[in-house]
Design a protein around this motif. Structure first.
Motif, PDB file in Angstrom:
ATOM      1  N   ARG A  43      42.673  29.491  49.505  1.00 31.47           N
ATOM      2  CA  ARG A  43      43.962  29.370  50.202  1.00 31.47           C
ATOM      3  C   ARG A  43      45.094  29.938  49.356  1.00 31.47           C
ATOM      4  O   ARG A  43      46.197  30.141  49.857  1.00 31.47           O
ATOM      5  CB  ARG A  43      44.250  27.908  50.516  1.00 31.47           C
ATOM      6  N   ALA A  44      44.814  30.159  48.053  1.00 32.71           N
ATOM      7  CA  ALA A  44      45.770  30.748  47.115  1.00 32.71           C
ATOM      8  C   ALA A  44      47.032  29.895  47.004  1.00 32.71           C
ATOM      9  O   ALA A  44      46.959  28.677  46.922  1.00 32.71           O
ATOM     10  CB  ALA A  44      46.066  32.191  47.490  1.00 32.71           C
TER      11      ALA A  44
ATOM     12  N   HIS B 210      55.641  36.145  45.899  1.00 31.99           N
ATOM     13  CA  HIS B 210      55.555  37.085  47.021  1.00 31.99           C
ATOM     14  C   HIS B 210      54.102  37.404  47.366  1.00 31.99           C
ATOM     15  O   HIS B 210      53.165  36.828  46.782  1.00 31.99           O
ATOM     16  CB  HIS B 210      56.328  38.370  46.706  1.00 31.99           C
ATOM     17  N   LEU B 211      53.931  38.304  48.317  1.00 34.32           N
ATOM     18  CA  LEU B 211      52.603  38.652  48.831  1.00 34.32           C
ATOM     19  C   LEU B 211      51.648  39.093  47.729  1.00 34.32           C
ATOM     20  O   LEU B 211      50.495  38.653  47.678  1.00 34.32           O
ATOM     21  CB  LEU B 211      52.743  39.757  49.881  1.00 34.32           C
ATOM     22  N   ASP B 212      52.125  39.952  46.830  1.00 32.09           N
ATOM     23  CA  ASP B 212      51.255  40.469  45.771  1.00 32.09           C
ATOM     24  C   ASP B 212      50.857  39.374  44.784  1.00 32.09           C
ATOM     25  O   ASP B 212      49.739  39.376  44.258  1.00 32.09           O
ATOM     26  CB  ASP B 212      51.941  41.629  45.053  1.00 32.09           C
ATOM     27  N   ASP B 213      51.767  38.432  44.526  1.00 34.45           N
ATOM     28  CA  ASP B 213      51.420  37.271  43.690  1.00 34.45           C
ATOM     29  C   ASP B 213      50.283  36.487  44.329  1.00 34.45           C
ATOM     30  O   ASP B 213      49.350  36.029  43.641  1.00 34.45           O
ATOM     31  CB  ASP B 213      52.624  36.336  43.535  1.00 34.45           C
ATOM     32  N   ASN B 214      50.363  36.325  45.636  1.00 33.66           N
ATOM     33  CA  ASN B 214      49.362  35.547  46.355  1.00 33.66           C
ATOM     34  C   ASN B 214      47.983  36.208  46.279  1.00 33.66           C
ATOM     35  O   ASN B 214      46.965  35.541  46.057  1.00 33.66           O
ATOM     36  CB  ASN B 214      49.788  35.392  47.821  1.00 33.66           C
ATOM     37  N   VAL B 215      47.964  37.522  46.451  1.00 33.39           N
ATOM     38  CA  VAL B 215      46.695  38.254  46.395  1.00 33.39           C
ATOM     39  C   VAL B 215      46.135  38.247  44.973  1.00 33.39           C
ATOM     40  O   VAL B 215      44.922  38.121  44.774  1.00 33.39           O
ATOM     41  CB  VAL B 215      46.883  39.699  46.905  1.00 33.39           C
ATOM     42  N   GLU B 216      47.005  38.349  43.974  1.00 36.06           N
ATOM     43  CA  GLU B 216      46.563  38.251  42.581  1.00 36.06           C
ATOM     44  C   GLU B 216      45.908  36.896  42.319  1.00 36.06           C
ATOM     45  O   GLU B 216      44.853  36.814  41.666  1.00 36.06           O
ATOM     46  CB  GLU B 216      47.746  38.429  41.635  1.00 36.06           C
ATOM     47  N   THR B 217      46.542  35.852  42.829  1.00 37.34           N
ATOM     48  CA  THR B 217      46.003  34.500  42.647  1.00 37.34           C
ATOM     49  C   THR B 217      44.636  34.369  43.307  1.00 37.34           C
ATOM     50  O   THR B 217      43.710  33.761  42.742  1.00 37.34           O
ATOM     51  CB  THR B 217      46.981  33.460  43.233  1.00 37.34           C
ATOM     52  N   LEU B 218      44.490  34.958  44.497  1.00 40.31           N
ATOM     53  CA  LEU B 218      43.205  34.938  45.187  1.00 40.31           C
ATOM     54  C   LEU B 218      42.135  35.601  44.328  1.00 40.31           C
ATOM     55  O   LEU B 218      41.040  35.046  44.150  1.00 40.31           O
ATOM     56  CB  LEU B 218      43.313  35.650  46.538  1.00 40.31           C
ATOM     57  N   PHE B 219      42.427  36.776  43.784  1.00 38.87           N
ATOM     58  CA  PHE B 219      41.457  37.485  42.950  1.00 38.87           C
ATOM     59  C   PHE B 219      41.072  36.665  41.727  1.00 38.87           C
ATOM     60  O   PHE B 219      39.892  36.550  41.383  1.00 38.87           O
ATOM     61  CB  PHE B 219      42.032  38.841  42.522  1.00 38.87           C
ATOM     62  N   LEU B 220      42.064  36.105  41.049  1.00 34.74           N
ATOM     63  CA  LEU B 220      41.792  35.296  39.861  1.00 34.74           C
ATOM     64  C   LEU B 220      40.842  34.154  40.187  1.00 34.74           C
ATOM     65  O   LEU B 220      39.900  33.868  39.436  1.00 34.74           O
ATOM     66  CB  LEU B 220      43.100  34.739  39.291  1.00 34.74           C
ATOM     67  N   ARG B 221      41.073  33.500  41.307  1.00 36.49           N
ATOM     68  CA  ARG B 221      40.248  32.353  41.688  1.00 36.49           C
ATOM     69  C   ARG B 221      38.854  32.785  42.124  1.00 36.49           C
ATOM     70  O   ARG B 221      37.867  32.103  41.830  1.00 36.49           O
ATOM     71  CB  ARG B 221      40.944  31.556  42.788  1.00 36.49           C
ATOM     72  N   LEU B 222      38.770  33.919  42.818  1.00 35.20           N
ATOM     73  CA  LEU B 222      37.455  34.424  43.221  1.00 35.20           C
ATOM     74  C   LEU B 222      36.614  34.777  42.001  1.00 35.20           C
ATOM     75  O   LEU B 222      35.407  34.508  41.951  1.00 35.20           O
ATOM     76  CB  LEU B 222      37.608  35.654  44.126  1.00 35.20           C
ATOM     77  N   PHE B 223      37.245  35.370  40.998  1.00 32.73           N
ATOM     78  CA  PHE B 223      36.523  35.732  39.776  1.00 32.73           C
ATOM     79  C   PHE B 223      36.048  34.494  39.020  1.00 32.73           C
ATOM     80  O   PHE B 223      35.124  34.568  38.207  1.00 32.73           O
ATOM     81  CB  PHE B 223      37.412  36.590  38.865  1.00 32.73           C
ATOM     82  N   ARG B 224      36.694  33.367  39.280  1.00 31.74           N
ATOM     83  CA  ARG B 224      36.297  32.115  38.626  1.00 31.74           C
ATOM     84  C   ARG B 224      35.353  31.296  39.493  1.00 31.74           C
ATOM     85  O   ARG B 224      34.990  30.180  39.142  1.00 31.74           O
ATOM     86  CB  ARG B 224      37.540  31.289  38.298  1.00 31.74           C
ATOM     87  N   GLY B 225      34.978  31.869  40.653  1.00 35.61           N
ATOM     88  CA  GLY B 225      34.015  31.199  41.518  1.00 35.61           C
ATOM     89  C   GLY B 225      34.603  30.124  42.398  1.00 35.61           C
ATOM     90  O   GLY B 225      33.954  29.110  42.665  1.00 35.61           O
ATOM     91  N   THR B 226      35.813  30.328  42.892  1.00 40.19           N
ATOM     92  CA  THR B 226      36.485  29.306  43.696  1.00 40.19           C
ATOM     93  C   THR B 226      35.756  29.054  45.016  1.00 40.19           C
ATOM     94  O   THR B 226      34.987  29.890  45.496  1.00 40.19           O
ATOM     95  CB  THR B 226      37.940  29.715  43.983  1.00 40.19           C
TER      96      THR B 226
ATOM     97  N   ILE C  44      44.588  42.654  36.543  1.00 41.52           N
ATOM     98  CA  ILE C  44      44.341  42.817  37.981  1.00 41.52           C
ATOM     99  C   ILE C  44      45.437  43.660  38.615  1.00 41.52           C
ATOM    100  O   ILE C  44      45.166  44.584  39.387  1.00 41.52           O
ATOM    101  CB  ILE C  44      44.256  41.440  38.668  1.00 41.52           C
ATOM    102  N   ARG C  45      46.687  43.349  38.264  1.00 41.92           N
ATOM    103  CA  ARG C  45      47.830  44.046  38.861  1.00 41.92           C
ATOM    104  C   ARG C  45      47.912  45.511  38.438  1.00 41.92           C
ATOM    105  O   ARG C  45      48.157  46.401  39.275  1.00 41.92           O
ATOM    106  CB  ARG C  45      49.126  43.339  38.468  1.00 41.92           C
ATOM    107  N   LYS C  46      47.663  45.774  37.155  1.00 49.10           N
ATOM    108  CA  LYS C  46      47.892  47.124  36.624  1.00 49.10           C
ATOM    109  C   LYS C  46      46.666  48.031  36.696  1.00 49.10           C
ATOM    110  O   LYS C  46      46.804  49.252  36.806  1.00 49.10           O
ATOM    111  CB  LYS C  46      48.346  47.030  35.162  1.00 49.10           C
ATOM    112  N   GLU C  47      45.473  47.443  36.634  1.00 50.36           N
ATOM    113  CA  GLU C  47      44.257  48.250  36.560  1.00 50.36           C
ATOM    114  C   GLU C  47      43.432  48.234  37.851  1.00 50.36           C
ATOM    115  O   GLU C  47      42.927  49.270  38.283  1.00 50.36           O
ATOM    116  CB  GLU C  47      43.381  47.754  35.394  1.00 50.36           C
ATOM    117  N   ILE C  48      43.288  47.078  38.456  1.00 50.52           N
ATOM    118  CA  ILE C  48      42.403  46.944  39.617  1.00 50.52           C
ATOM    119  C   ILE C  48      43.112  47.318  40.924  1.00 50.52           C
ATOM    120  O   ILE C  48      42.609  48.127  41.707  1.00 50.52           O
ATOM    121  CB  ILE C  48      41.831  45.518  39.710  1.00 50.52           C
TER     122      ILE C  48
END
Length: 325
Positions: free
Chosen positions: A143-144, A121-137, A195-199
């Motif tokens: 595109r998540a 869902h939408l929140d999964d997609n945004v979580e994936t975006l954050f994870l990748r940004l933190f890894r320097g994608t 990311i989901r619970k704290e950020i």
């Protein structure tokens, strides 16, 4: 008709007979299965099958499996269950290997034209975006999660990708759906959970519609990447050879270093290998492509134990990629 059911409706037609839902028993896949069941049962000649993967990583795994079987039996939904053997998993990330095993099972069950629905869902997609940004994608990673893609002989579709978790939970409550809760999702030792619970709760206080706005960014990134990809495909034609595992080195080095990196990423990805990270790419275009040809140079990233690991070699005027796993 519920809004969530409307998200699935465009992907169901009489020309395609077999539909699958990846069913973990959690709220997302339960809502998805309920929607698919409602729509498919209203059409004659269509088949719906739930696929449950028992990961065997939790003491509750067998209880979750039983829950899924019971849920489907009560609703007269066909279900297939598969048990993973964790003893067979060695080396790198457990999460990635479990994911690969799941998708292999999905692929093996899809015949020509079949469709499988996943509950991201939408929140999964945004979580994936954050994870990748933190890894320097880069732009490709931004595109998540893809909305749909081919999987083996069939098609994988995520109809809830622009629906929020809250809307899914609201639907489940209205429909009085029984679902399971995986307590490991609460453990913030895992990056995604942190990311989901704290950020995200902090961000939401300041920007309540952050997930919808970031989804707009993801859509923009997808459009931008399509433009870039079209250019890369044209560039790749100039360096390609008769052998898909080889490209012409002299043609590659005619391009700027930034284009060389994009061409290499495109090439390696087309071979189904692991894409090199930024540091490795820099090493390749700055040094390796200029290595002395008479010394049979090679460049490796990954290891024999990691699927998709690569060895690059230079022979005459060819850059050659081979799997080492």
């Amino acid at each position: 008709m519920y809004p969530l059911e409307k998200k699935i409706l465009p992907f169901i037609n009489k020309e395609i007979k077999n539909y699958f839902v990846a069913f973990s028993g959690g709220v997302d896949s339960t809502a998805l299965l309920d929607c698919a069941d409602t729509i498919i049962k209203s059409s004659e000649g269509l088949n719906l099958t739930a696929l449950h993967i028992n990961h065997n990583y939790s003491d509750s795994s067998n209880l979750w499996k039983k829950h899924c079987i019971d849920f489907c039996e009560k609703r007269d939904i066909k279900i297939l269950t598969f048990d993973l053997d964790l003893k067979r998993i060695k080396g790198a990330s457990l999460e990635n290997q479990l994911r690969n095993m799941r998708y292999k099972i999905f692929e093996e069950n899809l015949k020509e034209g079949d469709r499988i629905f996943l509950g991201h869902h939408l929140d999964d997609n945004v979580e994936t975006l954050f994870l990748r940004l933190f890894r320097g994608t880069g732009l490709k990673g931004a595109r998540a999660i893809p909305f749909e893609r081919s999987l083996g002989k069939g098609q994988l579709i995520r109809p809830f990708l622009d629906i929020s978790k809250k809307d899914i939970e609201k639907f489940a409550k209205e429909r009085s759906l029984d679902f399971i809760s995986d307590h490991s999702n609460e453990e913030i030792i895992f990056d995604r959970n942190f990311i989901r619970k704290e950020i995200f709760p902090l961000i939401e206080k300041r920007w309540p519609k952050y997930n919808h706005n970031l989804n707009k960014f993801i859509l923009n990134a997808n459009e931008s990447y399509e433009i870039v990809l079209n250019q890369i495909e044209e560039d790749f034609k100039l360096v390609s050879s008769n052998n898909k595992n080889e490209i012409v080195l002299s043609e590659l080095t005619n391009f700027s270093k930034s284009k060389q990196k994009n061409i290499i990423i495109f090439w390696i990805d087309s071979l189904g290998f692991n894409i090199p990270n930024g540091k490795v790419l820099k090493e390749i275009v700055d040094k390796f492509v200029f290595a002395s040809k008479d010394k049979d140079p090679s460049f490796i990233w990954g290891s024999k134990n990691k699927v998709g690991s690569v060895c690059l070699k230079i022979k005459k005027d060819r850059l050659i990629a081979k799997s080492i796993s």
